[in-house]
Design a protein around this motif. Sequence first.
Motif, PDB file in Angstrom:
ATOM      1  N   LYS A 176       0.853  -1.190   0.000  1.00  0.00           N
ATOM      2  CA  LYS A 176       0.000   0.000   0.000  1.00  0.00           C
ATOM      3  C   LYS A 176       0.890   1.241   0.000  1.00  0.00           C
ATOM      4  CE  LYS A 176      -3.628  -2.356   2.637  1.00  0.00           C
ATOM      5  NZ  LYS A 176      -4.421  -2.350   3.902  1.00  0.00           N
ATOM      6  N   PRO A 177       1.356   1.655  -1.180  1.00  0.00           N
ATOM      7  CA  PRO A 177       2.287   2.789  -1.265  1.00  0.00           C
ATOM      8  C   PRO A 177       1.780   4.065  -0.603  1.00  0.00           C
ATOM      9  CG  PRO A 177       2.155   1.649  -3.361  1.00  0.00           C
ATOM     10  CD  PRO A 177       1.087   1.059  -2.494  1.00  0.00           C
ATOM     11  N   VAL A 178       0.464   4.203  -0.494  1.00  0.00           N
ATOM     12  CA  VAL A 178      -0.082   5.408   0.122  1.00  0.00           C
ATOM     13  C   VAL A 178       0.342   5.526   1.586  1.00  0.00           C
ATOM     14  CG1 VAL A 178      -2.241   4.353   0.900  1.00  0.00           C
ATOM     15  CG2 VAL A 178      -2.191   6.793   0.338  1.00  0.00           C
ATOM     16  N   HIS A 179       0.733   4.397   2.175  1.00  0.00           N
ATOM     17  CA  HIS A 179       1.152   4.395   3.578  1.00  0.00           C
ATOM     18  C   HIS A 179       2.675   4.472   3.731  1.00  0.00           C
ATOM     19  CE1 HIS A 179      -2.896   3.815   4.816  1.00  0.00           C
ATOM     20  NE2 HIS A 179      -3.003   2.579   4.365  1.00  0.00           N
ATOM     21  N   ARG A 180       3.349   5.011   2.726  1.00  0.00           N
ATOM     22  CA  ARG A 180       4.817   5.096   2.767  1.00  0.00           C
ATOM     23  C   ARG A 180       5.305   5.847   4.008  1.00  0.00           C
ATOM     24  NH1 ARG A 180       5.644   7.511  -1.808  1.00  0.00           N
ATOM     25  NH2 ARG A 180       6.297   5.716  -3.034  1.00  0.00           N
ATOM     26  N   HIS A 181       4.669   6.974   4.307  1.00  0.00           N
ATOM     27  CA  HIS A 181       5.112   7.773   5.447  1.00  0.00           C
ATOM     28  C   HIS A 181       4.937   7.005   6.753  1.00  0.00           C
ATOM     29  CE1 HIS A 181       5.093  12.036   7.454  1.00  0.00           C
ATOM     30  NE2 HIS A 181       6.187  11.358   7.699  1.00  0.00           N
ATOM     31  N   PHE A 203      10.621   0.807  -1.071  1.00  0.00           N
ATOM     32  CA  PHE A 203       9.909   2.053  -0.787  1.00  0.00           C
ATOM     33  C   PHE A 203      10.592   2.838   0.324  1.00  0.00           C
ATOM     34  CE2 PHE A 203       8.179  -0.973   2.230  1.00  0.00           C
ATOM     35  CZ  PHE A 203       8.103  -0.240   3.397  1.00  0.00           C
ATOM     36  N   VAL A 204      11.375   2.162   1.167  1.00  0.00           N
ATOM     37  CA  VAL A 204      12.001   2.837   2.301  1.00  0.00           C
ATOM     38  C   VAL A 204      13.212   3.648   1.880  1.00  0.00           C
ATOM     39  CG1 VAL A 204      13.190   2.512   4.488  1.00  0.00           C
ATOM     40  CG2 VAL A 204      11.171   1.157   3.979  1.00  0.00           C
ATOM     41  N   ASN A 205      14.128   3.019   1.154  1.00  0.00           N
ATOM     42  CA  ASN A 205      15.378   3.720   0.870  1.00  0.00           C
ATOM     43  C   ASN A 205      15.536   4.139  -0.590  1.00  0.00           C
ATOM     44  OD1 ASN A 205      15.835   1.191  -0.208  1.00  0.00           O
ATOM     45  ND2 ASN A 205      17.136   0.519   1.486  1.00  0.00           N
ATOM     46  N   ALA A 206      14.461   4.108  -1.351  1.00  0.00           N
ATOM     47  CA  ALA A 206      14.522   4.644  -2.707  1.00  0.00           C
ATOM     48  C   ALA A 206      14.672   6.166  -2.623  1.00  0.00           C
ATOM     49  CB  ALA A 206      13.260   4.277  -3.477  1.00  0.00           C
ATOM     50  N   PRO A 236      13.285   8.765  -4.046  1.00  0.00           N
ATOM     51  CA  PRO A 236      12.086   9.605  -3.860  1.00  0.00           C
ATOM     52  C   PRO A 236      11.581   9.610  -2.426  1.00  0.00           C
ATOM     53  CG  PRO A 236      11.886   8.281  -5.838  1.00  0.00           C
ATOM     54  CD  PRO A 236      13.081   7.758  -5.099  1.00  0.00           C
ATOM     55  N   SER A 237      11.656   8.455  -1.762  1.00  0.00           N
ATOM     56  CA  SER A 237      11.199   8.385  -0.371  1.00  0.00           C
ATOM     57  C   SER A 237      12.123   9.168   0.545  1.00  0.00           C
ATOM     58  CB  SER A 237      11.128   6.929   0.100  1.00  0.00           C
ATOM     59  OG  SER A 237      10.134   6.230  -0.616  1.00  0.00           O
ATOM     60  N   LEU A 238      13.420   9.000   0.338  1.00  0.00           N
ATOM     61  CA  LEU A 238      14.384   9.677   1.200  1.00  0.00           C
ATOM     62  C   LEU A 238      14.306  11.188   1.036  1.00  0.00           C
ATOM     63  CD1 LEU A 238      17.495   7.358   0.821  1.00  0.00           C
ATOM     64  CD2 LEU A 238      15.987   7.556   2.783  1.00  0.00           C
TER      65      LEU A 238
END
Length: 339
Positions: A275-280, A318-321, A323-325
Amino acid sequence: AGAPEPHRAVLLELYSKHVLEAKAPAPEARLAAWAPAVGAATGEELGKQLLPLAGRMSKRNPAAIANSFPLLVAQLRADLSAHAKDILDPLAVEFLKDREKRAKGLRIIREVARKSSDVAGPVAVAEAWAEALKKAGKADEKQALLMGIAALVAALPRGSLGSAEEGLKRVADPKGSIAKLAGDDANEETRALGYAALGALALALPPASREPLMQELLKPLSDKKAPDRARLAALEALSKLAASVGADDSSAGVPAWVGTLLDKSVPLLVVAATKPVHRHQSLLAWAACGALASTQEDRLAGRLKKEEMKILKDAQSFVNAPPSLLKAPAGEATAQALL
Protein backbone atom coordinates in the motif's frame (compact mmCIF):
# COMPACT_ATOMS: atom_id res chain seq x y z
CA ALA A 1 23.10 49.88 24.37
CA GLY A 2 19.57 50.13 25.73
CA ALA A 3 17.34 53.06 26.53
CA PRO A 4 18.81 55.63 28.96
CA GLU A 5 17.21 55.16 32.37
CA PRO A 6 15.83 58.73 32.76
CA HIS A 7 14.10 58.55 29.40
CA ARG A 8 12.73 55.03 29.61
CA ALA A 9 9.27 56.03 30.83
CA VAL A 10 8.96 58.68 28.12
CA LEU A 11 10.06 56.24 25.42
CA LEU A 12 7.58 53.63 26.60
CA GLU A 13 4.80 56.21 26.48
CA LEU A 14 5.77 57.02 22.91
CA TYR A 15 5.96 53.33 22.06
CA SER A 16 2.51 52.78 23.51
CA LYS A 17 1.07 55.64 21.48
CA HIS A 18 2.79 55.07 18.14
CA VAL A 19 2.99 51.27 18.11
CA LEU A 20 0.48 49.60 20.42
CA GLU A 21 -2.26 52.16 19.75
CA ALA A 22 -1.54 52.31 16.02
CA LYS A 23 -4.56 51.63 13.84
CA ALA A 24 -2.57 50.17 10.96
CA PRO A 25 0.34 47.69 10.94
CA ALA A 26 3.73 49.40 11.04
CA PRO A 27 6.70 48.29 8.91
CA GLU A 28 8.83 45.71 10.70
CA ALA A 29 11.95 47.86 10.38
CA ARG A 30 10.21 50.63 12.29
CA LEU A 31 9.11 48.20 14.99
CA ALA A 32 12.64 46.82 15.26
CA ALA A 33 13.95 50.32 16.00
CA TRP A 34 12.03 50.30 19.29
CA ALA A 35 14.04 47.33 20.60
CA PRO A 36 16.20 49.35 23.07
CA ALA A 37 13.17 50.96 24.68
CA VAL A 38 11.10 47.77 24.83
CA GLY A 39 14.06 45.74 26.04
CA ALA A 40 14.58 48.16 28.94
CA ALA A 41 11.00 47.77 30.19
CA THR A 42 10.77 46.41 33.71
CA GLY A 43 8.45 43.62 34.77
CA GLU A 44 6.23 46.17 36.47
CA GLU A 45 5.97 48.34 33.36
CA LEU A 46 5.24 45.27 31.30
CA GLY A 47 2.47 44.07 33.60
CA LYS A 48 0.84 47.42 34.34
CA GLN A 49 1.32 49.30 31.09
CA LEU A 50 2.30 47.38 27.96
CA LEU A 51 0.35 44.13 28.29
CA PRO A 52 -2.99 45.63 29.38
CA LEU A 53 -2.79 48.13 26.52
CA ALA A 54 -1.91 45.43 24.00
CA GLY A 55 -4.87 43.38 25.20
CA ARG A 56 -7.29 46.28 24.73
CA MET A 57 -5.88 47.21 21.34
CA SER A 58 -6.11 43.61 20.11
CA LYS A 59 -9.88 44.06 20.09
CA ARG A 60 -9.84 47.51 18.49
CA ASN A 61 -6.98 47.11 16.02
CA PRO A 62 -6.36 43.36 15.66
CA ALA A 63 -4.30 43.61 12.46
CA ALA A 64 -1.89 46.15 13.94
CA ILE A 65 -1.43 44.18 17.18
CA ALA A 66 -0.94 40.94 15.26
CA ASN A 67 1.95 42.69 13.55
CA SER A 68 3.56 44.39 16.57
CA PHE A 69 2.89 42.08 19.52
CA PRO A 70 5.13 39.14 18.50
CA LEU A 71 8.05 41.53 18.04
CA LEU A 72 7.27 43.18 21.37
CA VAL A 73 7.61 39.82 23.14
CA ALA A 74 10.80 39.04 21.21
CA GLN A 75 12.34 42.39 22.23
CA LEU A 76 11.62 42.03 25.94
CA ARG A 77 14.56 41.25 28.20
CA ALA A 78 12.62 41.03 31.45
CA ASP A 79 11.89 37.69 33.10
CA LEU A 80 8.51 36.61 31.74
CA SER A 81 7.73 33.95 34.36
CA ALA A 82 5.13 36.08 36.13
CA HIS A 83 3.64 37.40 32.89
CA ALA A 84 3.21 34.15 30.97
CA LYS A 85 -0.57 34.08 31.32
CA ASP A 86 -1.05 37.75 30.39
CA ILE A 87 1.11 37.36 27.29
CA LEU A 88 -0.19 34.02 26.06
CA ASP A 89 -3.84 33.95 27.02
CA PRO A 90 -5.82 34.77 24.96
CA LEU A 91 -3.65 36.48 22.30
CA ALA A 92 -1.48 33.49 21.41
CA VAL A 93 -4.51 31.22 21.09
CA GLU A 94 -6.27 33.73 18.86
CA PHE A 95 -3.21 33.88 16.62
CA LEU A 96 -3.08 30.09 16.42
CA LYS A 97 -6.67 29.94 15.19
CA ASP A 98 -5.70 31.95 12.11
CA ARG A 99 -3.44 30.07 9.70
CA GLU A 100 -1.89 33.31 8.49
CA LYS A 101 -0.99 34.34 12.05
CA ARG A 102 -0.10 30.89 13.34
CA ALA A 103 3.66 31.29 12.96
CA LYS A 104 3.49 34.48 15.03
CA GLY A 105 1.52 32.73 17.76
CA LEU A 106 4.08 29.94 17.93
CA ARG A 107 6.88 32.50 18.09
CA ILE A 108 5.27 34.21 21.07
CA ILE A 109 4.87 30.90 22.89
CA ARG A 110 8.50 29.91 22.37
CA GLU A 111 9.76 33.33 23.46
CA VAL A 112 7.78 33.15 26.70
CA ALA A 113 9.06 29.65 27.48
CA ARG A 114 12.64 30.69 26.70
CA LYS A 115 12.51 33.86 28.81
CA SER A 116 10.85 32.36 31.88
CA SER A 117 13.33 31.57 34.64
CA ASP A 118 10.60 29.71 36.52
CA VAL A 119 8.69 27.20 34.37
CA ALA A 120 5.77 27.26 36.80
CA GLY A 121 4.31 30.23 34.91
CA PRO A 122 4.24 28.56 31.47
CA VAL A 123 3.08 25.26 32.98
CA ALA A 124 0.18 27.08 34.66
CA VAL A 125 -0.83 28.38 31.23
CA ALA A 126 -0.67 24.84 29.82
CA GLU A 127 -2.94 23.71 32.66
CA ALA A 128 -5.41 26.50 31.90
CA TRP A 129 -5.44 25.57 28.21
CA ALA A 130 -5.98 21.88 29.02
CA GLU A 131 -8.93 22.91 31.20
CA ALA A 132 -10.28 25.14 28.42
CA LEU A 133 -10.27 22.13 26.09
CA LYS A 134 -13.07 20.60 28.16
CA LYS A 135 -15.39 23.45 27.19
CA ALA A 136 -14.11 24.07 23.65
CA GLY A 137 -16.75 23.30 21.06
CA LYS A 138 -15.37 24.47 17.73
CA ALA A 139 -12.62 22.61 15.91
CA ASP A 140 -10.44 25.69 15.41
CA GLU A 141 -10.48 26.43 19.14
CA LYS A 142 -9.58 22.86 20.08
CA GLN A 143 -6.80 22.77 17.53
CA ALA A 144 -5.37 26.12 18.61
CA LEU A 145 -5.28 25.02 22.26
CA LEU A 146 -3.64 21.71 21.37
CA MET A 147 -1.03 23.42 19.20
CA GLY A 148 -0.37 25.91 21.97
CA ILE A 149 0.11 23.23 24.61
CA ALA A 150 2.43 21.21 22.37
CA ALA A 151 4.55 24.24 21.45
CA LEU A 152 4.74 25.56 25.01
CA VAL A 153 5.71 22.22 26.53
CA ALA A 154 8.23 21.48 23.78
CA ALA A 155 9.95 24.82 24.40
CA LEU A 156 10.41 24.29 28.15
CA PRO A 157 14.01 23.68 29.24
CA ARG A 158 14.61 19.97 29.78
CA GLY A 159 15.20 18.77 33.32
CA SER A 160 14.11 21.98 35.02
CA LEU A 161 10.50 21.26 35.99
CA GLY A 162 11.00 21.24 39.75
CA SER A 163 7.72 21.84 41.55
CA ALA A 164 5.99 22.41 38.19
CA GLU A 165 6.24 18.70 37.40
CA GLU A 166 2.96 17.97 39.18
CA GLY A 167 1.22 20.61 37.08
CA LEU A 168 2.57 19.09 33.90
CA LYS A 169 1.37 15.67 35.03
CA ARG A 170 -2.12 17.08 35.39
CA VAL A 171 -1.95 18.40 31.84
CA ALA A 172 -0.75 14.98 30.69
CA ASP A 173 -3.47 13.04 32.53
CA PRO A 174 -4.17 9.97 30.34
CA LYS A 175 -7.85 10.37 31.21
CA GLY A 176 -7.82 14.13 30.68
CA SER A 177 -8.99 16.42 27.90
CA ILE A 178 -5.98 16.00 25.60
CA ALA A 179 -6.04 12.20 25.63
CA LYS A 180 -9.80 12.22 25.12
CA LEU A 181 -9.58 14.44 22.03
CA ALA A 182 -6.69 12.40 20.64
CA GLY A 183 -8.62 9.18 20.99
CA ASP A 184 -12.22 10.12 20.29
CA ASP A 185 -12.65 13.44 18.48
CA ALA A 186 -14.55 13.35 15.21
CA ASN A 187 -12.07 15.68 13.50
CA GLU A 188 -8.98 13.93 12.15
CA GLU A 189 -6.76 17.01 12.44
CA THR A 190 -7.79 17.49 16.07
CA ARG A 191 -6.88 13.90 16.88
CA ALA A 192 -3.49 14.29 15.20
CA LEU A 193 -2.76 17.46 17.17
CA GLY A 194 -3.86 15.69 20.33
CA TYR A 195 -1.28 12.96 19.81
CA ALA A 196 1.36 15.57 18.99
CA ALA A 197 0.59 17.29 22.30
CA LEU A 198 0.76 13.98 24.19
CA GLY A 199 4.14 13.31 22.59
CA ALA A 200 5.49 16.71 23.64
CA LEU A 201 4.25 16.13 27.18
CA ALA A 202 5.84 12.70 27.34
CA LEU A 203 9.19 14.11 26.24
CA ALA A 204 9.00 16.89 28.83
CA LEU A 205 8.21 14.56 31.72
CA PRO A 206 10.86 12.44 33.46
CA PRO A 207 11.13 8.91 31.99
CA ALA A 208 9.63 7.37 35.13
CA SER A 209 6.41 9.35 34.61
CA ARG A 210 5.87 8.57 30.92
CA GLU A 211 4.33 5.10 30.98
CA PRO A 212 0.61 6.13 31.11
CA LEU A 213 1.11 8.56 28.22
CA MET A 214 3.01 5.98 26.21
CA GLN A 215 0.05 3.63 26.40
CA GLU A 216 -2.15 6.35 24.90
CA LEU A 217 0.34 7.03 22.11
CA LEU A 218 0.56 3.33 21.28
CA LYS A 219 -3.20 2.83 20.89
CA PRO A 220 -3.62 4.10 17.30
CA LEU A 221 -0.85 1.79 16.06
CA SER A 222 -3.08 -1.24 16.52
CA ASP A 223 -6.44 0.47 16.02
CA LYS A 224 -7.52 -0.25 12.45
CA LYS A 225 -10.16 2.47 12.66
CA ALA A 226 -7.71 5.19 13.70
CA PRO A 227 -7.38 7.94 11.06
CA ASP A 228 -4.12 7.94 9.14
CA ARG A 229 -3.15 11.41 10.36
CA ALA A 230 -3.68 10.41 13.97
CA ARG A 231 -1.56 7.29 13.53
CA LEU A 232 1.18 9.30 11.82
CA ALA A 233 1.21 11.89 14.62
CA ALA A 234 1.49 9.15 17.23
CA LEU A 235 4.26 7.42 15.28
CA GLU A 236 6.20 10.65 14.91
CA ALA A 237 5.99 11.27 18.65
CA LEU A 238 6.98 7.68 19.41
CA SER A 239 10.01 7.86 17.13
CA LYS A 240 11.25 10.91 19.07
CA LEU A 241 10.61 9.19 22.38
CA ALA A 242 12.39 6.06 21.16
CA ALA A 243 15.49 8.16 20.57
CA SER A 244 15.42 9.21 24.22
CA VAL A 245 15.66 5.67 25.58
CA GLY A 246 18.92 5.17 27.46
CA ALA A 247 21.53 2.54 26.76
CA ASP A 248 20.73 0.55 29.91
CA ASP A 249 19.44 -2.80 28.64
CA SER A 250 18.65 -4.28 32.04
CA SER A 251 15.06 -5.22 32.81
CA ALA A 252 14.90 -2.37 35.32
CA GLY A 253 16.38 0.19 32.96
CA VAL A 254 14.29 -0.41 29.85
CA PRO A 255 10.82 1.17 29.96
CA ALA A 256 7.95 -1.27 29.65
CA TRP A 257 6.58 0.54 26.62
CA VAL A 258 9.65 -0.21 24.49
CA GLY A 259 8.67 -3.83 23.91
CA THR A 260 5.11 -2.81 23.08
CA LEU A 261 6.36 -0.17 20.64
CA LEU A 262 8.48 -2.75 18.84
CA ASP A 263 5.59 -5.22 18.73
CA LYS A 264 3.23 -2.65 17.24
CA SER A 265 5.76 -1.01 14.91
CA VAL A 266 7.04 -4.14 13.18
CA PRO A 267 3.74 -4.90 11.37
CA LEU A 268 3.80 -1.34 10.01
CA LEU A 269 7.31 -1.66 8.59
CA VAL A 270 6.16 -3.39 5.42
CA VAL A 271 2.67 -1.96 5.04
CA ALA A 272 3.84 0.37 2.26
CA ALA A 273 5.17 -2.56 0.23
CA THR A 274 1.60 -3.37 -0.79
CA LYS A 275 0.00 0.00 0.00
CA PRO A 276 2.29 2.79 -1.27
CA VAL A 277 -0.08 5.41 0.12
CA HIS A 278 1.15 4.39 3.58
CA ARG A 279 4.82 5.10 2.77
CA HIS A 280 5.11 7.77 5.45
CA GLN A 281 3.62 5.43 8.02
CA SER A 282 6.23 2.79 7.25
CA LEU A 283 9.02 5.36 7.26
CA LEU A 284 8.05 6.50 10.74
CA ALA A 285 7.86 2.92 11.96
CA TRP A 286 11.37 2.34 10.62
CA ALA A 287 12.47 5.56 12.32
CA ALA A 288 11.16 4.34 15.67
CA CYS A 289 12.82 0.95 15.27
CA GLY A 290 16.01 2.58 14.02
CA ALA A 291 16.15 4.83 17.06
CA LEU A 292 15.98 1.75 19.29
CA ALA A 293 18.39 -0.35 17.23
CA SER A 294 21.56 0.78 19.01
CA THR A 295 20.27 0.04 22.52
CA GLN A 296 17.68 -2.68 21.89
CA GLU A 297 19.44 -4.70 19.19
CA ASP A 298 18.46 -8.13 20.48
CA ARG A 299 14.84 -7.18 21.03
CA LEU A 300 14.56 -5.70 17.56
CA ALA A 301 16.39 -8.54 15.83
CA GLY A 302 14.06 -11.07 17.42
CA ARG A 303 11.04 -9.36 15.88
CA LEU A 304 12.31 -8.68 12.36
CA LYS A 305 11.29 -11.31 9.83
CA LYS A 306 12.37 -12.18 6.31
CA GLU A 307 10.16 -9.55 4.66
CA GLU A 308 11.52 -6.73 6.82
CA MET A 309 15.12 -7.81 6.25
CA LYS A 310 14.52 -7.97 2.51
CA ILE A 311 13.32 -4.37 2.48
CA LEU A 312 16.46 -3.26 4.31
CA LYS A 313 18.66 -4.95 1.71
CA ASP A 314 16.64 -3.89 -1.34
CA ALA A 315 18.16 -0.69 -2.71
CA GLN A 316 14.97 0.12 -4.60
CA SER A 317 12.50 -0.52 -1.81
CA PHE A 318 9.91 2.05 -0.79
CA VAL A 319 12.00 2.84 2.30
CA ASN A 320 15.38 3.72 0.87
CA ALA A 321 14.52 4.64 -2.71
CA PRO A 322 15.65 8.22 -3.47
CA PRO A 323 12.09 9.60 -3.86
CA SER A 324 11.20 8.39 -0.37
CA LEU A 325 14.38 9.68 1.20
CA LEU A 326 13.98 13.08 -0.42
CA LYS A 327 10.47 13.45 0.99
CA ALA A 328 11.25 12.07 4.44
CA PRO A 329 12.02 14.49 7.29
CA ALA A 330 15.67 14.61 8.28
CA GLY A 331 15.13 12.70 11.51
CA GLU A 332 13.51 9.78 9.73
CA ALA A 333 16.18 9.65 7.04
CA THR A 334 18.87 9.63 9.72
CA ALA A 335 17.21 6.78 11.59
CA GLN A 336 16.89 4.82 8.37
CA ALA A 337 20.58 5.37 7.62
CA LEU A 338 21.48 4.03 11.07
CA LEU A 339 19.68 0.80 10.30
